[in-house]
Write an enzyme that holds these catalytic residues in place. Sequence first.
Site, PDB file in Angstrom:
ATOM      1  N   SER A  25       0.795  -1.232   0.000  1.00 34.92           N
ATOM      2  CA  SER A  25       0.000   0.000   0.000  1.00 34.92           C
ATOM      3  C   SER A  25       0.824   1.277   0.000  1.00 34.92           C
ATOM      4  O   SER A  25       0.244   2.375  -0.062  1.00 34.92           O
ATOM      5  CB  SER A  25      -0.954   0.012   1.197  1.00 34.92           C
ATOM      6  OG  SER A  25      -2.050  -0.856   0.967  1.00 34.92           O
TER       7      SER A  25
ATOM      8  N   LYS B 177      -0.025   3.667  -2.685  1.00 34.14           N
ATOM      9  CA  LYS B 177      -1.059   4.701  -2.568  1.00 34.14           C
ATOM     10  C   LYS B 177      -0.461   6.098  -2.420  1.00 34.14           C
ATOM     11  O   LYS B 177      -1.169   7.100  -2.607  1.00 34.14           O
ATOM     12  CB  LYS B 177      -1.977   4.396  -1.389  1.00 34.14           C
ATOM     13  CG  LYS B 177      -2.820   3.132  -1.562  1.00 34.14           C
ATOM     14  CD  LYS B 177      -3.795   2.960  -0.411  1.00 34.14           C
ATOM     15  CE  LYS B 177      -4.673   1.741  -0.586  1.00 34.14           C
ATOM     16  NZ  LYS B 177      -3.987   0.471  -0.251  1.00 34.14           N
TER      17      LYS B 177
ATOM     18  N   SER C 221      -5.953   3.281   4.601  1.00 31.65           N
ATOM     19  CA  SER C 221      -5.415   2.517   3.459  1.00 31.65           C
ATOM     20  C   SER C 221      -6.507   1.753   2.730  1.00 31.65           C
ATOM     21  O   SER C 221      -6.301   0.632   2.243  1.00 31.65           O
ATOM     22  CB  SER C 221      -4.323   1.549   3.945  1.00 31.65           C
ATOM     23  OG  SER C 221      -3.498   1.143   2.877  1.00 31.65           O
TER      24      SER C 221
ATOM     25  N   LYS D   3       3.156   6.581   4.841  1.00 34.35           N
ATOM     26  CA  LYS D   3       2.285   5.479   4.420  1.00 34.35           C
ATOM     27  C   LYS D   3       2.859   4.121   4.773  1.00 34.35           C
ATOM     28  O   LYS D   3       4.030   3.838   4.535  1.00 34.35           O
ATOM     29  CB  LYS D   3       2.057   5.546   2.904  1.00 34.35           C
ATOM     30  CG  LYS D   3       0.951   4.622   2.421  1.00 34.35           C
ATOM     31  CD  LYS D   3      -0.411   5.142   2.851  1.00 34.35           C
ATOM     32  CE  LYS D   3      -1.516   4.118   2.643  1.00 34.35           C
ATOM     33  NZ  LYS D   3      -1.456   3.011   3.622  1.00 34.35           N
TER      34      LYS D   3
END
Length: 461
Positions: free
Chosen positions: A96, A99, A156, A284
């Site tokens: 993730s 992202k 997320s 993140k």
Amino acid sequence: MGKPSSHKRKRHFVKKSVASVMLLNMLMLSALPAMALAEGTTATTTTTNTASTTTASKVPSVSSLQLQVKSAVLIEPTTGQVLLSVNADQPLPPASMTKMMTEYLIADMVKKGKFKWDDVVTVGDNASKTIGSRIFLDANDQHTVEELYIAMAVGSANDATVALAEYAAGSEQEFVKLMNETAKKFGMKTAHFINSTGLDRADMPEKYRPSAEGETVMSAMDAAILGKHIVQDHPDFSKYTAIQSYKFRERDKNPIINWNWMLEANKDIPNFKAYAYPGLDGLKTGHTNNAGNCFTGTAERDGMRLISVVMGTKSEAQRFTETRKVLDYGFNNFEIKQAVAGKSKVEGLDSVEVKKGVKTSVGVVTDAPVSFMVPKGSDAKGVTFKTQLEPADKLVAPIKQGTKVGTITYTYKVDGIEKPQTKTVNLITSDEVEKGSWLRLFFRAIKEMFGDLFDGIKNLF
């Protein structure tokens, strides 16, 4: 003896005059190339200063940290300096952390006015079928861009991410094209995206999988470069990434909890206070079976921001304990020091020649300050520089103040860091130079010609 006749005296004078004219013409012709060169093109000039070769204090080795990761990197974004590197260029599944690129592009589109944070997005089929971390969106659900963005940045949420990608570009795969184009523009050498979320191909809804082979990959260095663009291009990033929890719908029993346990604000949360890190406000996390546990973090202390990336740790907790080691290494051992102030003169290069101007030369200074990462408590000693000047025929009056006349590259080496730090800034004129009148230029040319002429005569003897 009698006086010579007037006829003989006249003939002798003529011979002497002719000889003088011939000699003068020969000498003038010999001076012409020098005169022509004064108004012609000269080669690019390069000057190197190697007077100082002292290196700065040594910092601890990266191996002393005993990092339990597949790869890691630590950078300071304003200088771009890499402070720590462990397999940093190896492409790995980022999960993730993918992202971050979606977050960057959506925020950039809002910034550029393509749409607004309060625009309403209607959820499509692809988003509603997306699995993994999610907020359980149904097709035709409607939420604002900002609501979906927070769900993506904090929780997320894969379904929220896909909904935003489709809203921004018409389809997820069209958005992926933008992701890959942006990665190239940023200089991300290994990054390749197949979706907006970081999910493995097999976990995407079958109908919406890309036709091209391959999986999403990104090196730790590429993730750090992406993080650098987030914090520099969107300095308000923490408005979303530092949110601790968020209630997506009024009917939801529980809020979304930020997967980033290291947020500074978590110092008062019993379950997270052991991981909270001073100054940390992003960026993140990521996890899949193939990727392991990953985290791109950023923290700011005493005016200095660092960006860290760890990839392939064995547990959720370990990605944060390893990040702490990496960030501590940076904050405990380094600081930013200005080595050269802006508008500084360069040693050995006070001015450059100007053609056809009121003045024949103009002062030169740097156009920007130069800073380096130095061992904490030390000075930026041992800096060397190399200048590269533009061809002389380009410096023709009129010249404005601030005109670029070349570049200067400063180099600084820290013992313990493999690559030296370099920073290139422009050399610019410190004053303006007006164009000289034709009369001024004519007499200057005459003066230069006779100067060359008499130098030539003097050198004959």
